[in-house]
Design an enzyme around this catalytic site. Structure first.
Site, short mmCIF file in Angstrom:
data_model
loop_
_atom_site.label_atom_id
_atom_site.label_comp_id
_atom_site.label_asym_id
_atom_site.label_seq_id
_atom_site.Cartn_x
_atom_site.Cartn_y
_atom_site.Cartn_z
N ARG A 177 0.83 -1.22 0.00
CA ARG A 177 0.00 0.00 0.00
C ARG A 177 0.87 1.26 0.00
O ARG A 177 0.52 2.26 -0.64
CB ARG A 177 -0.91 0.03 1.22
CG ARG A 177 -1.88 -1.11 1.30
CD ARG A 177 -2.98 -0.99 0.28
NE ARG A 177 -4.02 -1.96 0.58
CZ ARG A 177 -4.70 -2.61 -0.32
NH1 ARG A 177 -4.47 -2.40 -1.58
NH2 ARG A 177 -5.63 -3.46 0.03
N LYS A 203 -5.18 3.04 1.18
CA LYS A 203 -6.33 2.18 0.92
C LYS A 203 -6.41 1.05 1.96
O LYS A 203 -5.43 0.40 2.26
CB LYS A 203 -6.20 1.59 -0.49
CG LYS A 203 -7.35 0.72 -0.90
CD LYS A 203 -7.15 0.19 -2.29
CE LYS A 203 -8.23 -0.81 -2.65
NZ LYS A 203 -7.99 -1.42 -3.95
#
Length: 93
Positions: free
Chosen positions: A52, A87
Site C-alpha cells: 500500500r 487504501k
C-alpha cells in the site's frame, strides 16, 4: 535503486523509467507455492502495508511506514509527506 534508475535514464535518452518503493517491518508468513513451478513468497499485514505504501507513493521515492522510521531514523534522513490516505488502512503519516 533510485540512483541507479536515474543513471539509467541519463544513459538512455528517450526512456523515462520510474520506480516507487514501499517499505515496512513486521511479522510475515513465508512459504513455497506450486506443484510444478515452485515460487517462494511471503504474506501478512506487514507485506500488505508495504504494498500500500508503494502504490500510494510518488514516483522516484522510497515510502516508509512509521515503524521503519522509528527503527532506522538514526541511520537515514526521512522527509514526511504529512498524512496520506492509504487504501484499506486510513490516514497514515
Amino acid at each position: 535503486m533510485i540512483d541507479a534508475l536515474i543513471s539509467y535514464n541519463i544513459d538512455h535518452p528517450g526512456r523515462n523509467l520510474n520506480l516507487r518503493v514501499g517499505v515496512n517491518v513486521g511479522p510475515v508468513v513465508a512459504g513455497v507455492v506450486g506443484k510444478k513451478r515452485f515460487l517462494y513468497d511471503i504474506w501478512g499485514d506487514a507485506v500488505n502495508l508495504a504494498s500500500r505504501m508503494e502504490s500510494s507513493g510518488l514516483p522516484g521515492k522510497v515510502h516508509c511506514t512509521k515503524a521503519i522510521v522509528d527503527l532506522v531514523e538514526s541511520d537515514f534522513e526521512f522527509e514526511s509527506r504529512g498524512e496520506v490516505e492509504i487504501k484499506s488502512v486510513g490516514k497514515m503519516e
